[in-house]
Design an enzyme around this catalytic site. Sequence first.
Site, PDB file in Angstrom:
ATOM      1  CG  LEU A 145      -1.877  -1.142   1.434  1.00 18.28           C
ATOM      2  CD1 LEU A 145      -2.697  -0.930   2.704  1.00 18.28           C
ATOM      3  CD2 LEU A 145      -2.786  -1.302   0.229  1.00 18.28           C
ATOM      4  CG  ASP A 146       0.262   4.406  -2.878  1.00 16.42           C
ATOM      5  OD1 ASP A 146       1.109   3.645  -3.367  1.00 16.42           O
ATOM      6  OD2 ASP A 146      -0.629   4.972  -3.547  1.00 16.42           O
ATOM      7  NE  ARG A 147       5.847   8.322   3.341  1.00 15.64           N
ATOM      8  CZ  ARG A 147       6.886   8.286   4.186  1.00 15.64           C
ATOM      9  NH1 ARG A 147       6.681   8.303   5.490  1.00 15.64           N
ATOM     10  NH2 ARG A 147       8.111   8.232   3.726  1.00 15.64           N
ATOM     11  CB  THR A 149      -3.195   3.750   0.809  1.00 11.29           C
ATOM     12  OG1 THR A 149      -3.284   4.676  -0.275  1.00 11.29           O
ATOM     13  CG2 THR A 149      -4.385   2.799   0.752  1.00 11.29           C
TER      14      THR A 149
END
Length: 318
Positions: A145-147, A149
């Site tokens: 996951l993106d930082r 998210t």
Amino acid sequence: MIEIVITKNDANQRFDRFLRKYFENAPLSVIQKNIRKKNFKINDKRAKADTYVYENDRIKMYISDDNYNKWLTRTDFKPTDFDLDIVFEDKNIIIMDKESGLLTHSTSKADYGNNLVDNMLSYLYKTKQVDKSVKTFNPAVVNRLDRNTAGLVIGAKNANALRSLNKAIRENEIEKYYLTIVKGEITDDFTVDTTISKNENKNKIKSSKDGSRIITHFKSIETNGKYTLLECKLITGKTHQIRFSLGKNNTPIIGDRKYGDKKTNKLLNDKFKINNQVLLAYKLKFNNIEKLGYLKDKTFISKKTSDIEKLKDQVFDL
């Protein structure tokens, strides 16, 4: 001569791939040269690059102690204090609820100990669920996951589980659902099916006829005419896929600084301190997972789902 025994987590892989992990500090050319020179034997038979190794196989290495120690993969990971929100775990897998703002993986030495993977490793080492002497395998996550998210991330505790989960991800046997709040009214379900490429300079993705295909299904849950609560189902899994798709649809995620609406973001930041994309990986559903059949039809939900619901109520009241 040095002799080692293949462990369960080392097993079921080509010998050259095993050596590349075991001798992390040896150049590939050195490994290939030693295989050609017959300096390795498996169960007293000549080892070839494409020979598979199995649990309890005995490997004899006709190399010097100096070279062995120089090439060897180091297992000096030092567990730190860990902060994990565990949704589910058993002997094979661990499902964690990641906070927004936390990296999944480290991107530099400064991130050591301050990312989800290191927290997971510290937890597994401190609870003695992982053998630190194994040099060719580390527990790993299979979805990233993106930082900024939040939500569910799956970790594999052993090599067999990691192979099974990676295969399941490739074959869409693990259904991944997200919740988000977007600017604009959406009443009907829709799908974004397009091709994209990465703009490396801006760390963003863009439309590209010759790029990678992305497919995302979107389901409207609730709208007040100005904002909509959406469920997003990933069919493919590319970087920024949901964020780009909703921006392209002119219904950007609130708080999204890369693909969002600046005016809306400023309003919501002033009101609710929202300064990053509101996006939660909230649900995982397992289908047919090879060698992990007991997970079939199991569904896991993020504990942070209620946070999205509360925020939706606040935004809808504007």
